[in-house]
Design an enzyme around this catalytic site. Structure first.
Site, PDB file in Angstrom:
ATOM      1  N   ILE A  12      20.143 -44.301  68.232  1.00  0.00           N
ATOM      2  CA  ILE A  12      19.186 -43.871  67.199  1.00  0.00           C
ATOM      3  C   ILE A  12      19.903 -43.646  65.869  1.00  0.00           C
ATOM      4  CG2 ILE A  12      17.370 -42.241  66.576  1.00  0.00           C
ATOM      5  CD1 ILE A  12      17.057 -41.576  69.548  1.00  0.00           C
ATOM      6  N   LEU A  39      32.861 -42.034  69.304  1.00  0.00           N
ATOM      7  CA  LEU A  39      32.901 -43.330  70.024  1.00  0.00           C
ATOM      8  C   LEU A  39      33.152 -43.102  71.515  1.00  0.00           C
ATOM      9  CD1 LEU A  39      34.697 -45.696  67.453  1.00  0.00           C
ATOM     10  CD2 LEU A  39      32.243 -45.326  67.821  1.00  0.00           C
ATOM     11  N   GLU A  88      25.560 -36.131  74.415  1.00  0.00           N
ATOM     12  CA  GLU A  88      25.476 -36.853  75.680  1.00  0.00           C
ATOM     13  C   GLU A  88      23.980 -36.960  75.926  1.00  0.00           C
ATOM     14  OE1 GLU A  88      27.707 -38.276  77.500  1.00  0.00           O
ATOM     15  OE2 GLU A  88      29.428 -37.609  76.349  1.00  0.00           O
ATOM     16  N   THR A 129      14.712 -33.366  71.614  1.00  0.00           N
ATOM     17  CA  THR A 129      13.923 -34.195  72.522  1.00  0.00           C
ATOM     18  C   THR A 129      12.703 -33.445  73.048  1.00  0.00           C
ATOM     19  OG1 THR A 129      13.978 -35.160  74.741  1.00  0.00           O
ATOM     20  CG2 THR A 129      15.583 -33.451  74.316  1.00  0.00           C
ATOM     21  N   ASP A 130      11.662 -34.187  73.377  1.00  0.00           N
ATOM     22  CA  ASP A 130      10.477 -33.563  74.000  1.00  0.00           C
ATOM     23  C   ASP A 130      10.811 -33.043  75.404  1.00  0.00           C
ATOM     24  OD1 ASP A 130      10.731 -36.001  75.324  1.00  0.00           O
ATOM     25  OD2 ASP A 130       8.660 -36.644  74.995  1.00  0.00           O
ATOM     26  N   GLU A 131      11.970 -33.463  75.944  1.00  0.00           N
ATOM     27  CA  GLU A 131      12.311 -33.056  77.317  1.00  0.00           C
ATOM     28  C   GLU A 131      12.584 -31.560  77.422  1.00  0.00           C
ATOM     29  OE1 GLU A 131      14.889 -35.782  79.447  1.00  0.00           O
ATOM     30  OE2 GLU A 131      14.218 -37.453  78.210  1.00  0.00           O
ATOM     31  N   TYR A 154      20.744 -32.291  81.032  1.00  0.00           N
ATOM     32  CA  TYR A 154      20.591 -32.875  79.691  1.00  0.00           C
ATOM     33  C   TYR A 154      19.609 -32.039  78.870  1.00  0.00           C
ATOM     34  CZ  TYR A 154      18.519 -35.776  76.033  1.00  0.00           C
ATOM     35  OH  TYR A 154      18.024 -36.213  74.842  1.00  0.00           O
ATOM     36  N   SER A 155      18.386 -31.868  79.400  1.00  0.00           N
ATOM     37  CA  SER A 155      17.376 -31.184  78.586  1.00  0.00           C
ATOM     38  C   SER A 155      17.696 -29.700  78.428  1.00  0.00           C
ATOM     39  CB  SER A 155      15.977 -31.403  79.158  1.00  0.00           C
ATOM     40  OG  SER A 155      15.914 -31.097  80.523  1.00  0.00           O
ATOM     41  N   ALA A 156      18.360 -29.102  79.432  1.00  0.00           N
ATOM     42  CA  ALA A 156      18.741 -27.687  79.297  1.00  0.00           C
ATOM     43  C   ALA A 156      19.778 -27.529  78.178  1.00  0.00           C
ATOM     44  CB  ALA A 156      19.290 -27.164  80.619  1.00  0.00           C
ATOM     45  N   LYS A 158      20.139 -29.524  75.610  1.00  0.00           N
ATOM     46  CA  LYS A 158      19.463 -29.764  74.321  1.00  0.00           C
ATOM     47  C   LYS A 158      18.640 -28.533  73.922  1.00  0.00           C
ATOM     48  CE  LYS A 158      19.359 -33.126  72.170  1.00  0.00           C
ATOM     49  NZ  LYS A 158      20.271 -33.644  71.098  1.00  0.00           N
ATOM     50  N   ASP A 278      14.133 -41.834  94.224  1.00  0.00           N
ATOM     51  CA  ASP A 278      13.804 -41.208  92.950  1.00  0.00           C
ATOM     52  C   ASP A 278      15.016 -40.486  92.345  1.00  0.00           C
ATOM     53  OD1 ASP A 278      12.166 -40.586  90.871  1.00  0.00           O
ATOM     54  OD2 ASP A 278      10.723 -39.414  92.045  1.00  0.00           O
ATOM     55  N   GLY A 281      14.991 -34.305  90.522  1.00  0.00           N
ATOM     56  CA  GLY A 281      14.309 -33.481  89.505  1.00  0.00           C
ATOM     57  C   GLY A 281      13.570 -34.294  88.456  1.00  0.00           C
TER      58      GLY A 281
HETATM   59  P1  NAD Z   1      23.409 -42.365  72.331  1.00  0.00           P
HETATM   60  O1  NAD Z   1      23.952 -41.893  73.634  1.00  0.00           O
HETATM   61  O2  NAD Z   1      23.063 -43.801  72.147  1.00  0.00           O
HETATM   62  O3  NAD Z   1      24.438 -41.995  71.164  1.00  0.00           O
HETATM   63  C1  NAD Z   1      25.092 -40.768  71.089  1.00  0.00           C
HETATM   64  C2  NAD Z   1      26.229 -40.916  70.086  1.00  0.00           C
HETATM   65  O4  NAD Z   1      26.894 -39.659  69.964  1.00  0.00           O
HETATM   66  C3  NAD Z   1      27.292 -41.941  70.508  1.00  0.00           C
HETATM   67  O5  NAD Z   1      27.600 -42.783  69.423  1.00  0.00           O
HETATM   68  C4  NAD Z   1      28.492 -41.087  70.893  1.00  0.00           C
HETATM   69  O6  NAD Z   1      29.729 -41.735  70.669  1.00  0.00           O
HETATM   70  C5  NAD Z   1      28.295 -39.890  69.989  1.00  0.00           C
HETATM   71  N1  NAD Z   1      28.933 -38.674  70.524  1.00  0.00           N
HETATM   72  C6  NAD Z   1      28.846 -38.171  71.779  1.00  0.00           C
HETATM   73  N2  NAD Z   1      29.578 -37.047  71.883  1.00  0.00           N
HETATM   74  C7  NAD Z   1      30.128 -36.835  70.659  1.00  0.00           C
HETATM   75  C8  NAD Z   1      30.961 -35.816  70.127  1.00  0.00           C
HETATM   76  N3  NAD Z   1      31.389 -34.799  70.892  1.00  0.00           N
HETATM   77  N4  NAD Z   1      31.332 -35.891  68.834  1.00  0.00           N
HETATM   78  C9  NAD Z   1      30.923 -36.926  68.054  1.00  0.00           C
HETATM   79  N5  NAD Z   1      30.133 -37.924  68.514  1.00  0.00           N
HETATM   80  C10 NAD Z   1      29.738 -37.870  69.793  1.00  0.00           C
HETATM   81  O7  NAD Z   1      22.164 -41.425  72.048  1.00  0.00           O
HETATM   82  P2  NAD Z   1      20.799 -41.769  71.300  1.00  0.00           P
HETATM   83  O8  NAD Z   1      19.849 -42.349  72.270  1.00  0.00           O
HETATM   84  O9  NAD Z   1      21.099 -42.462  70.034  1.00  0.00           O
HETATM   85  O10 NAD Z   1      20.305 -40.291  70.988  1.00  0.00           O
HETATM   86  C11 NAD Z   1      20.604 -39.659  69.750  1.00  0.00           C
HETATM   87  C12 NAD Z   1      20.024 -38.261  69.761  1.00  0.00           C
HETATM   88  O11 NAD Z   1      18.619 -38.328  69.979  1.00  0.00           O
HETATM   89  C13 NAD Z   1      20.594 -37.379  70.871  1.00  0.00           C
HETATM   90  O12 NAD Z   1      20.797 -36.109  70.354  1.00  0.00           O
HETATM   91  C14 NAD Z   1      19.509 -37.375  71.932  1.00  0.00           C
HETATM   92  O13 NAD Z   1      19.511 -36.175  72.653  1.00  0.00           O
HETATM   93  C15 NAD Z   1      18.254 -37.499  71.082  1.00  0.00           C
HETATM   94  N6  NAD Z   1      17.118 -38.165  71.761  1.00  0.00           N
HETATM   95  C16 NAD Z   1      17.219 -39.446  72.231  1.00  0.00           C
HETATM   96  C17 NAD Z   1      16.114 -40.038  72.827  1.00  0.00           C
HETATM   97  C18 NAD Z   1      16.148 -41.458  73.305  1.00  0.00           C
HETATM   98  O14 NAD Z   1      15.111 -41.972  73.764  1.00  0.00           O
HETATM   99  N7  NAD Z   1      17.245 -42.173  73.218  1.00  0.00           N
HETATM  100  C19 NAD Z   1      14.917 -39.324  72.978  1.00  0.00           C
HETATM  101  C20 NAD Z   1      14.880 -38.007  72.528  1.00  0.00           C
HETATM  102  C21 NAD Z   1      15.961 -37.443  71.894  1.00  0.00           C
HETATM  103  P1  TYD Z   2      15.256 -43.057  80.692  1.00  0.00           P
HETATM  104  O1  TYD Z   2      15.246 -44.275  79.860  1.00  0.00           O
HETATM  105  O2  TYD Z   2      16.504 -42.693  81.419  1.00  0.00           O
HETATM  106  O3  TYD Z   2      14.752 -41.862  79.770  1.00  0.00           O
HETATM  107  P2  TYD Z   2      14.346 -40.328  80.194  1.00  0.00           P
HETATM  108  O4  TYD Z   2      14.716 -40.077  81.576  1.00  0.00           O
HETATM  109  O5  TYD Z   2      15.157 -39.534  79.236  1.00  0.00           O
HETATM  110  O6  TYD Z   2      12.883 -40.242  79.960  1.00  0.00           O
HETATM  111  O7  TYD Z   2      14.113 -43.195  81.791  1.00  0.00           O
HETATM  112  C1  TYD Z   2      12.771 -43.463  81.408  1.00  0.00           C
HETATM  113  C2  TYD Z   2      11.939 -43.472  82.673  1.00  0.00           C
HETATM  114  O8  TYD Z   2      12.345 -44.595  83.479  1.00  0.00           O
HETATM  115  C3  TYD Z   2      12.139 -42.243  83.543  1.00  0.00           C
HETATM  116  O9  TYD Z   2      10.884 -41.890  84.148  1.00  0.00           O
HETATM  117  C4  TYD Z   2      13.117 -42.704  84.604  1.00  0.00           C
HETATM  118  C5  TYD Z   2      12.782 -44.166  84.772  1.00  0.00           C
HETATM  119  N1  TYD Z   2      13.924 -45.033  85.162  1.00  0.00           N
HETATM  120  C6  TYD Z   2      13.828 -45.857  86.299  1.00  0.00           C
HETATM  121  O10 TYD Z   2      12.806 -45.909  86.991  1.00  0.00           O
HETATM  122  N2  TYD Z   2      14.922 -46.622  86.624  1.00  0.00           N
HETATM  123  C7  TYD Z   2      16.075 -46.604  85.904  1.00  0.00           C
HETATM  124  O11 TYD Z   2      17.046 -47.295  86.280  1.00  0.00           O
HETATM  125  C8  TYD Z   2      16.133 -45.772  84.726  1.00  0.00           C
HETATM  126  C9  TYD Z   2      17.379 -45.708  83.887  1.00  0.00           C
HETATM  127  C10 TYD Z   2      15.034 -45.004  84.392  1.00  0.00           C
END
Ligand code: NAD
Ligand code: TYD
Length: 345
Positions: A12, A39, A88, A129-131, A154-156, A158, A278, A281
């Site tokens: 993102i 990275l 993470e 996150t909405d989680e 993860y969500s805890a 966040k 599954d 959790g």
């Molecule tokens: P991502 O895992 O793709 O990227 C995370 C980035 O953070 C990576 O580039 C990693 O190198 C960097 N990083 C990790 N630990 C670090 C540290 N200690 N110091 C500096 N950099 C570090 O994640 P994303 O999907 O791009 O998510 C970005 C943010 O959005 C996160 O905070 C995540 O919780 C939130 N978010 C993501 C989603 C989603 O659908 N992907 C949904 C809701 C919220």
């Molecule tokens: P994910 O992309 O990991 O996002 P989040 O768990 O943060 O919502 O998963 C999206 C949905 O897809 C979730 O209900 C778990 C499911 N899923 C699978 O069924 N198989 C998979 O291999 C993965 C990664 C996710």
């Protein structure tokens, strides 16, 4: 703004930086962006290819927990805005190694906050996150005042970070804000999350490991819509506030429907779907009420799920070298450790 974008080499964060420079254009003003990213396995400099030298941009490799480095960057770059994407971010990995999530998501956030306060940074946005709201039954949507009931490490973690960010406002009067988005999708997403994992597995005729009954629901938000919302919050959000950012109601989909849509777009057979045990959790349903940001800042999602998924599939088709490079090494070890027994069962 002079922004520090942490985690800007991830999915993102890198889309946000690209969106500002390549798509947001000057309608959102001129900005200097300093990306700080450790990275980790999820960070990838290739996500930011083409920006260096062309825009007011700088990349620094480093950890958000390194207070001295962050302090130095704030001073050197006269940073006025922090957007913290660094985290993470994968629920399945948090089942295997929860401490890594506490270190970056909780400790890292507090280091950023301490340093931002000392440096007098003007605004700080925490990408959450909405989680944090936990899981929904078949009806209803999360609002900003829904109870916090995270269910994974993860969500805890966040949730802990969100509360620390809001404490920065209540205790020290910092201009901190939190945005809570639903599941993002789009280009450059690390192929461990559902959509990019299933696209890339299907493209290589590998099984698609669908958890449980496949009927868990997620509300899909295109990453460009998310970037737009973040920019509006940075420009007009109120201190100490939380803003939900969600996909449109028609983007709320069962995983099995998303899976069918991917296979159809790729012309691949449904026999690739492999129902597996599954996730522990596993949250059943997420859905987000985004009335607040709509009313206050005029944001609503614009990319339909059908269009967004089609363009995302196309991007993975056109960028095979990007994801084939990732799907080796550390990725293979994780994949075997997490999915090996499930896929063999
Ligand atoms: P991502 O895992 O793709 O990227 C995370 C980035 O953070 C990576 O580039 C990693 O190198 C960097 N990083 C990790 N630990 C670090 C540290 N200690 N110091 C500096 N950099 C570090 O994640 P994303 O999907 O791009 O998510 C970005 C943010 O959005 C996160 O905070 C995540 O919780 C939130 N978010 C993501 C989603 C989603 O659908 N992907 C949904 C809701 C919220
Ligand atoms: P994910 O992309 O990991 O996002 P989040 O768990 O943060 O919502 O998963 C999206 C949905 O897809 C979730 O209900 C778990 C499911 N899923 C699978 O069924 N198989 C998979 O291999 C993965 C990664 C996710």
């Amino acid at each position: 703004m002079r922004m520090l974008v942490t985690g800007g080499a991830g999915f993102i964060g890198s889309n946000f930086v690209r969106w500002i420079f390549e798509r947001g254009g000057t309608s959102f003003g001129d900005h200097r962006i300093v990306v700080l990213d450790a990275l980790t396995y999820a960070g990838n400099l290739a996500n930011l290819d083409g920006l260096d030298g062309n825009y007011d941009y700088r990349f620094i490799r480093g950890d958000i927990r390194d207070g001295e480095l962050v302090k130095q960057l704030f001073a050197e770059e006269k940073i006025d805005t922090v957007v913290n994407f660094a985290a993470e971010s994968h629920v399945d990995r948090s089942i295997m190694d929860p401490l890594a999530f506490v270190r970056t998501n909780v400790e890292g956030t507090q280091v950023l906050l301490n340093t931002a306060r000392d440096a007098g940074v003007e605004r700080y946005l925490q990408i959450s996150t909405d989680e944090v709201y936990g899981s929904l039954g078949p009806t209803g949507r999360f609002t900003e005042s829904s109870p916090l009931k995270p269910s994974s490490a993860y969500s805890a973690s966040k949730t802990g970070a969100d509360l620390l960010v809001l404490a920065g406002f209540h205790t020290h009067g910092m201009n901190t804000m939190v945005s809570r988005c639903s599941n993002n999708y789009g280009p450059y997403q690390f192929p461990e999350k559902l959509i990019p994992l299933f696209i890339t597995n299907a493209m290589t005729d590998k099984p698609l490991p669908l958890y449980g009954d496949g009927k868990n629901v997620r509300s899909w938000l295109h990453v460009d819509d998310h970037s737009h919302a973040i920019m509006l919050i940075l420009q007009g959000g109120r201190a100490g506030e939380v803003y939900n950012i969600g996909g449109a109601p028609e983007s709320e989909k069962e995983n099995v429907d998303v899976t069918h849509a991917i296979l159809k777009l790729l012309g691949k057979p449904e026999s690739l779907i492999k129902p597996v045990d599954d996730r522990l959790g596993h949250d059943r349903r997420y859905a987000v009420d985004y009335t607040k940001i709509k009313n206050e800042l005029g944001w609503q999602p614009e990319v339909t799920f059908d269009d967004g998924l089609a363009s995302t599939v196309r991007w993975y088709q056109e960028n095979e070298s990007w994801w084939k490079q990732i799907k080796s090494g550390e990725y293979e070890s994780f994949y075997q450790a997490y999915y090996g027994d499930r896929l063999r069962a």
